[in-house]
Write a protein that holds these residues in place. Structure first.
Motif, short mmCIF file in Angstrom:
data_model
loop_
_atom_site.label_atom_id
_atom_site.label_comp_id
_atom_site.label_asym_id
_atom_site.label_seq_id
_atom_site.Cartn_x
_atom_site.Cartn_y
_atom_site.Cartn_z
N THR A 88 7.52 -1.49 -1.25
CA THR A 88 7.92 -0.94 -2.55
C THR A 88 6.79 -1.02 -3.56
N ARG A 91 13.57 9.03 -10.56
CA ARG A 91 13.21 7.63 -10.74
C ARG A 91 12.63 7.45 -12.14
N ASP A 92 12.95 6.32 -12.78
CA ASP A 92 12.49 6.12 -14.15
C ASP A 92 11.00 5.74 -14.16
N GLN A 100 12.31 2.95 -10.70
CA GLN A 100 13.62 2.48 -10.27
C GLN A 100 14.65 3.60 -10.20
N TRP A 101 15.65 3.39 -9.36
CA TRP A 101 16.71 4.37 -9.10
C TRP A 101 18.04 3.85 -9.62
N ASP A 102 18.78 4.71 -10.29
CA ASP A 102 20.11 4.35 -10.79
C ASP A 102 21.08 5.41 -10.29
N LYS A 110 19.84 -2.06 -2.89
CA LYS A 110 19.05 -2.99 -3.71
C LYS A 110 17.57 -2.58 -3.68
N ARG A 111 17.04 -2.26 -2.50
CA ARG A 111 15.65 -1.88 -2.42
C ARG A 111 15.38 -0.55 -3.14
N LYS A 112 16.34 0.36 -3.07
CA LYS A 112 16.16 1.64 -3.76
C LYS A 112 16.18 1.43 -5.27
N ASN A 113 17.04 0.54 -5.74
CA ASN A 113 17.08 0.24 -7.17
C ASN A 113 15.74 -0.30 -7.66
N ASP A 114 15.04 -1.01 -6.78
CA ASP A 114 13.76 -1.62 -7.14
C ASP A 114 12.59 -0.64 -7.01
N GLY A 115 12.83 0.52 -6.42
CA GLY A 115 11.77 1.51 -6.30
C GLY A 115 11.42 1.91 -4.89
#
Length: 301
Positions: free
Chosen positions: A116, A152-153, A157-159, A294-299
Motif C-alpha cells: 500500500t 480515492r481521496d 484512501q477509499w470510502d 480495511k486494506r482498501k480503506n488505507d489505500g
C-alpha cells in the motif's frame, strides 16, 4: 453477464474497451497496474484493442514486493519487451530500507500489506490520476462494493459511502486536486469470463497457472510453495506435488491447489467444479472477515 462455458460474451469486451477510452479522454496521467497475473494480462490485450493501431498510451506500473514468483517476473519482462510497453517498477524493499514500513516477522510474515505505502508513493511520484486494475466484483465482498470509476481521496484512501452512482454508461471522472481514481474495466467479468477470454484470444500466461511439479509444504489445510521467503516451522515437511495457482500474488500469501490441469480447457473444467472461490487460496484475505476492505480503506488497490 457471466457464462458457464463456451464462447466469451463479447459485450464484456466492448464495455471494457469503452472504459479504457473514457479513461484516456477524462484523465491526464493514467497508468495500468500490472502484476503479471491473468487479469492484468487481459487488461493489456483490451488496451491494445482499445487504441489499435496506435500504441497503448500509458505506462504499466508494477509494485514489486521482492517475494514474487520468478515465473511471473520473467513473464512480465518478456511481455513488456515483446509489445514495446513502458514499465515502471516500484519496490517494497526500498520502503523497508528507508524505514517507512517495517518487515513483518513470525510464521505468517508477508509483504503483501506493505504494498500500500509503495503504491501510494508511486502514484504521488508520477502524479497518476487514474490507476487501471483488474479487480472483479466476483472476487471478494469489498471489491463488490466498488464502482468502475472508484474515487480515492488525497491520502489515497477509499470510502465505500462516497461511491458515485454510475447510471447506464455514464462514467464520472471529475476529481479534485490530489485525488485519483481507480478504474476497473473488467469489474463485471467473472473468473470463468477471464479464462474464456484468454482461450479465445490465445493469450500467453505464466506457467504457474497450469499444473506442474513443485516443491510445496502444507499449512492450515493449504498448499504453499517452498520458498526462502516463507518462514517454515520444523514440522512442516517439503514434498513434491503436482499443483497450479488460481491467482498470482506475493509467494508468502498465495497458496496452490492440487491439479492435473495442464491445458486451458482442463483449467476451465476444473474451475467450474471448484468448491472454493479464487481468492480462497489467498492468506491475506483470511486474516479477518474485513481484511480486504480495511486494506482498501488505507489505500490498497
Amino acid at each position: 453477464m457471466s457464462i458457464n462455458n463456451g464462447q466469451f460474451p463479447r459485450e464484456l469486451e466492448d464495455e471494457a474497451i469503452y472504459i479504457f477510452r473514457e479513461v484516456v479522454s477524462q484523465f491526464e496521467r493514467p497508468v495500468l497496474l500490472f502484476s503479471g497475473g491473468k487479469d492484468s494480462i487481459t487488461l493489456v490485450r483490451l488496451a491494445q484493442k482499445a487504441f489499435h493501431p496506435g500504441k497503448i498510451p500509458f505506462p504499466l506500473l508494477h509494485v514489486d514486493t521482492g517475494h514474487n514468483f520468478p515465473e511471473t517476473i520473467a513473464f512480465r519482462d518478456a511481455l513488456v519487451q515483446e509489445l514495446g510497453l513502458e514499465l515502471i517498477v516500484h519496490y517494497v524493499q526500498d520502503a523497508i530500507d528507508q524505514k517507512i514500513v517495517s518487515e513483518e516477522t513470525g510464521k505468517y510474515a508477508s509483504r503483501n500489506a506493505l504494498q500500500t505505502v509503495t503504491l501510494l508513493s508511486a502514484i504521488e511520484a508520477h502524479k497518476f490520476d487514474a490507476c487501471i486494475g483488474g479487480a472483479r466484483r466476483d472476487e471478494e465482498k469489498a471489491r463488490a462494493k466498488e464502482r468502475i470509476f472508484s474515487v480515492r481521496d488525497d491520502f489515497g484512501q477509499w470510502d465505500a459511502k462516497r461511491q458515485r452512482p454510475e447510471l447506464f454508461d455514464m462514467l464520472n471522472g471529475r476529481i479534485n486536486v490530489g485525488e485519483n481514481v481507480r478504474v476497473f474495466p473488467i469489474s463485471n467479468w467473472t473468473e470463468i469470463d477471464v479464462w474464456n477470454y484468454i482461450k479465445e484470444e490465445e493469450l500467453a500466461i505464466p506457467s504457474i497457472y497450469y499444473a506442474h511439479d513443485r516443491e510445496i509444504f502444507e499449512r492450515d489445510g493449504m498448499i504453499w510453495p517452498d520458498s526462502q521467503f516463507i518462514n517454515k516451522t520444523s514440522d512442516e515437511q517439503v514434498l513434491t506435488k503436482k499443483v497450479r495457482f488460481r491467482t498470482v500474488g506475493d509467494m508468502t500469501c498465495t497458496a496452490a491447489v492440487e491439479s492435473e490441469a495442464d491445458h486451458i480447457d482442463d483449467v476451465i473444467k476444473e474451475i467450474l467444479s471448484a468448491t472454493i472461490s479464487e481468492r480462497g487460496a489467498r492468506m491475506d484475505d483470511r486474516r479477518s472477515e474485513a481484511a480486504m476492505e480495511k486494506r482498501k480503506n488505507d489505500g490498497y488497490f
